[in-house]
Design a protein around this motif. Structure first.
Motif, PDB file in Angstrom:
ATOM      1  N   ARG A 128     -63.242  16.047 -42.410  1.00 23.69           N
ATOM      2  CA  ARG A 128     -61.796  15.955 -42.365  1.00 23.69           C
ATOM      3  C   ARG A 128     -60.909  16.567 -42.979  1.00 23.69           C
ATOM      4  NH1 ARG A 128     -63.899  10.699 -44.699  1.00 23.69           N
ATOM      5  NH2 ARG A 128     -63.353  11.632 -46.766  1.00 23.69           N
ATOM      6  N   ASP A 129     -61.624  16.825 -44.587  1.00 27.12           N
ATOM      7  CA  ASP A 129     -60.152  17.478 -45.631  1.00 27.12           C
ATOM      8  C   ASP A 129     -59.806  18.718 -45.138  1.00 27.12           C
ATOM      9  OD1 ASP A 129     -60.716  15.277 -46.996  1.00 27.12           O
ATOM     10  OD2 ASP A 129     -61.986  15.785 -48.871  1.00 27.12           O
ATOM     11  N   LEU A 130     -60.947  19.371 -44.636  1.00 30.76           N
ATOM     12  CA  LEU A 130     -60.623  20.772 -44.979  1.00 30.76           C
ATOM     13  C   LEU A 130     -60.999  21.410 -43.444  1.00 30.76           C
ATOM     14  CD1 LEU A 130     -62.916  21.888 -47.569  1.00 30.76           C
ATOM     15  CD2 LEU A 130     -60.614  21.490 -47.992  1.00 30.76           C
ATOM     16  N   ASP A 131     -60.226  22.709 -43.263  1.00 24.09           N
ATOM     17  CA  ASP A 131     -59.773  23.501 -42.362  1.00 24.09           C
ATOM     18  C   ASP A 131     -61.283  24.083 -41.997  1.00 24.09           C
ATOM     19  OD1 ASP A 131     -58.786  24.280 -39.370  1.00 24.09           O
ATOM     20  OD2 ASP A 131     -57.805  25.449 -40.049  1.00 24.09           O
ATOM     21  N   ILE A 132     -62.539  24.029 -41.273  1.00 24.41           N
ATOM     22  CA  ILE A 132     -63.828  23.996 -41.515  1.00 24.41           C
ATOM     23  C   ILE A 132     -64.255  25.159 -40.194  1.00 24.41           C
ATOM     24  CG2 ILE A 132     -65.891  24.391 -41.156  1.00 24.41           C
ATOM     25  CD1 ILE A 132     -65.739  22.249 -44.123  1.00 24.41           C
ATOM     26  N   VAL A 133     -64.549  26.444 -40.457  1.00 21.17           N
ATOM     27  CA  VAL A 133     -65.101  27.303 -38.523  1.00 21.17           C
ATOM     28  C   VAL A 133     -65.780  27.299 -38.118  1.00 21.17           C
ATOM     29  CG1 VAL A 133     -65.029  29.433 -38.178  1.00 21.17           C
ATOM     30  CG2 VAL A 133     -63.210  28.293 -39.226  1.00 21.17           C
TER      31      VAL A 133
END
Lengths: 268, 324
Positions: B298-303
């Motif tokens: 939710r919080d981070l832009d994760i690859v």
């Protein structure tokens, strides 16, 4: 079960012969020892006989030669080395593998023993021929004694093998088997006719010897072959051999049970 | 149905001589030998069904080998019952010995100076294997273990790995129903270890034989055994599926992520184990793993994101440490 052993022994023997051929160098070295010992006594007693005017205790010079050459052969057939190897067998875990197999380890030991002797005859027989040429022994072979000598020698091997295999089991209780082995070798050396023919020993020693098994392992077949015994004496001695064999087998079976139990109680 | 292996309240106590240092103690021990009872195995209960492959784990001195020796008949239990196919191993009955095999790493039953094939032949006769069965089994073993070039060499000319393969083969020529393998892969290189593992699996599938295996290499156990029994200080700590062992003894998961933004601040999320510019790994308690993951997503832009259990070696070590 008999058929099982009839298949087992040829297979064990075949493999043991193959292995013995591999060990031929060390086998020859072992043989040197078992040839030199009787030759030393042969030379010593021949000299004594000559100094005493040609005879000691009913043995002439060339009869000592005959005695020790035949003794060398009988000792070759009956000797075992099991007492030297049992300890390392326990120590290095080889025994565990033998216990895991559905066959008693004694059968393979017997095959190894017989195989060694067959292979080493290639060294023993030439040695016998050379000794005969050098020492000019006087043999008094007779047909009946040659025939009786066959069971006598087989029984001598059976008694010696069974008894020494049983004695080797002390390795289950002590790691100092060498002291015990050395005492045993001294006793058998003396009472089996290897140091001197029985007739040369004091009467008391002779009667002690006849109450012990060692005479029947070596000296008895030798005396039989040399014509020193009457047929009655020979047959009596064969019966005594059978008695010793029965005793040794009983001892082996009961001691083996206790030994294995001890082994499996303590671990290894 | 009779279980292949059964142990009920198995105990083994050794009497070990004890002696202090120095001459006085040595002299004293001449008169009075003191011994100390060492409990190698305490109340071991286990049951293995026919056809199972079970891993037997424990650190050195845990009681694995003692237990195996009681099950193979090399040791008498102090108390308790050991049974294999209904036989009492310590009696060492002919029929019992015909059906089992024991492979102990680094020990050998091959004859040192003669070709391997002759030792094989010896076992054929000992175990009453018919010529046709022998030929068939031998062909299979040669193919599976790649023994062709080794059979006619004397054992002393073989490398450790080659010898070990031959040891395994000779131990299986009579097609035992029960295999006790004590460190069978010890001293072998990784390729050979893998080959042996494949072989054991195949043997189990083809013959339905039961296998009890100890190994220090967790890879062996992971590859071969669904079920493991963990023994420590002579007592069984765990008996069940390897998966359950992992669940029960790992309180944490390792969650690794790959970020699109290398500069993002990760403090305050949880215990950070590694962090490079784009990569990071957290150590998170099992219970919180789900919430933690959704919070990250939710919080981070994760690859990329992976959730893993710690390596099995670490788990086993923690099992032993917890009970030490």
């Amino acid at each position: 079960m008999l058929r099982y052993y009839l298949n087992l022994y040829p297979a064990f023997l075949r493999i043991a012969v193959l292995a013995q051929i591999q060990y031929r160098a060390s086998g020859v070295i072992w043989m040197i020892g078992s040839i030199i010992e009787p030759v030393i006594f042969l030379v010593v007693w021949s000299r004594v006989a000559r100094a005493r005017g040609g005879e000691v205790g009913g043995y002439a010079e060339n009869e000592f030669a005959a005695y020790y050459i035949v003794l060398m052969l009988v000792n070759h057939v009956t000797f075992t080395w099991i007492m030297h190897v049992f300890q390392s067998r326990i120590q290095f875990g080889q025994l565990s593998f033998q216990l895991m197999r559905p066959v008693h380890p004694i059968h393979e030991d017997l095959s190894d023993n017989v195989a060694y002797k067959i292979v080493q005859l290639t060294v023993m027989l030439p040695a016998v021929i050379i000794l005969i040429l050098i020492f000019q022994p006087k043999f008094n072979f007779e047909m009946w004694s040659l025939l009786l000598a066959v069971p006598a020698i087989i029984l001598a091997l059976a008694v010696r093998f069974t008894l020494e295999w049983t004695l080797a089991l002390v390795a289950f209780w002590t790691t100092r088997v060498n002291a015990i082995n050395q005492s045993y070798f001294a006793i058998i050396m003396f009472f089996s006719g290897r140091v001197a023919p029985m007739a040369l020993l004091p009467v008391t020693i002779q009667s002690i010897a006849s109450a012990l098994p060692f005479y029947y392992m070596i000296a008895f077949p030798v005396e039989l072959l040399l014509g020193k015994l009457t047929p009655a004496q020979a047959l009596t001695n064969i019966v005594i051999q059978l008695g010793w064999l029965a005793f040794a087998l009983m001892l082996l079976v009961s001691l083996w049970k206790v030994a294995v139990k001890q082994y499996s109680a303590v671990g290894n | 149905m009779v279980a292949a292996v059964l142990a009920d309240g198995l105990h083994k106590t050794y009497q070990v001589p004890v002696r202090g240092a120095g001459i006085q103690a040595a002299l004293k021990s001449l008169v009075h030998r003191e011994t100390e009872a060492v409990q190698a195995v305490k109340n071991v209960n286990l049951e293995i069904a026919e056809g199972e492959v079970v891993g037997f784990l424990g650190p050195n001195g845990a009681g694995k080998t003692t237990t195996i020796k009681m099950l193979t008949g090399l040791l008498h239990p102090t108390t308790g019952i050991a049974q294999v196919f209904g036989y009492q191993p310590a009696k060492r009955e002919h029929q019992f010995l015909m059906q089992i095999t024991l492979v102990m790493g680094q020990r050998n039953q091959l004859l040192w100076d003669i070709p391997v094939i002759d030792s094989f032949d010896r076992n054929r006769v000992i175990y009453k294997v018919s010529k046709t069965d022998y030929e068939k089994t031998l062909d299979e073993l040669v193919a599976l273990l790649d023994l062709d070039s080794l059979l006619h060499k004397p054992v002393r000319n073989l490398s450790l790995g080659e010898r070990m393969k031959c040891e395994i083969a000779v131990a299986l020529l009579h097609r035992p129903r029960m295999l006790f393998l004590d460190e069978p892969t010890i001293g072998l290189d990784v390729t050979m270890q893998r080959k042996l593992r494949e072989f054991i699996t195949q043997y189990n599938q083809q013959t339905g034989a039961t296998v009890l295996l100890t190994s220090h290499y967790m890879a062996d156990v992971q590859a071969l055994c669904k079920r493991v029994i963990v023994i420590h200080h002579g007592s069984i700590l765990f008996d069940g599926y390897l998966d359950h062992l992992v669940q029960r003894f790992t309180a944490h998961k390792t969650i690794s992520i790959k970020l699109s933004d290398p500069l993002v601040d990760l403090s305050g999320y949880g215990e950070l184990i590694t962090r490079s510019e784009e990569q990071a790994a957290f150590r998170i308690p099992n219970r919180e793993a789900a919430n933690f993951t959704s919070r990250l997503l939710r919080d981070l832009d994760i690859v990329d994101l992976t959730v893993e259990d710690p390596p099995i070696e670490e788990i086993i070590e923690s099992v032993f440490n917890q009970s030490a």
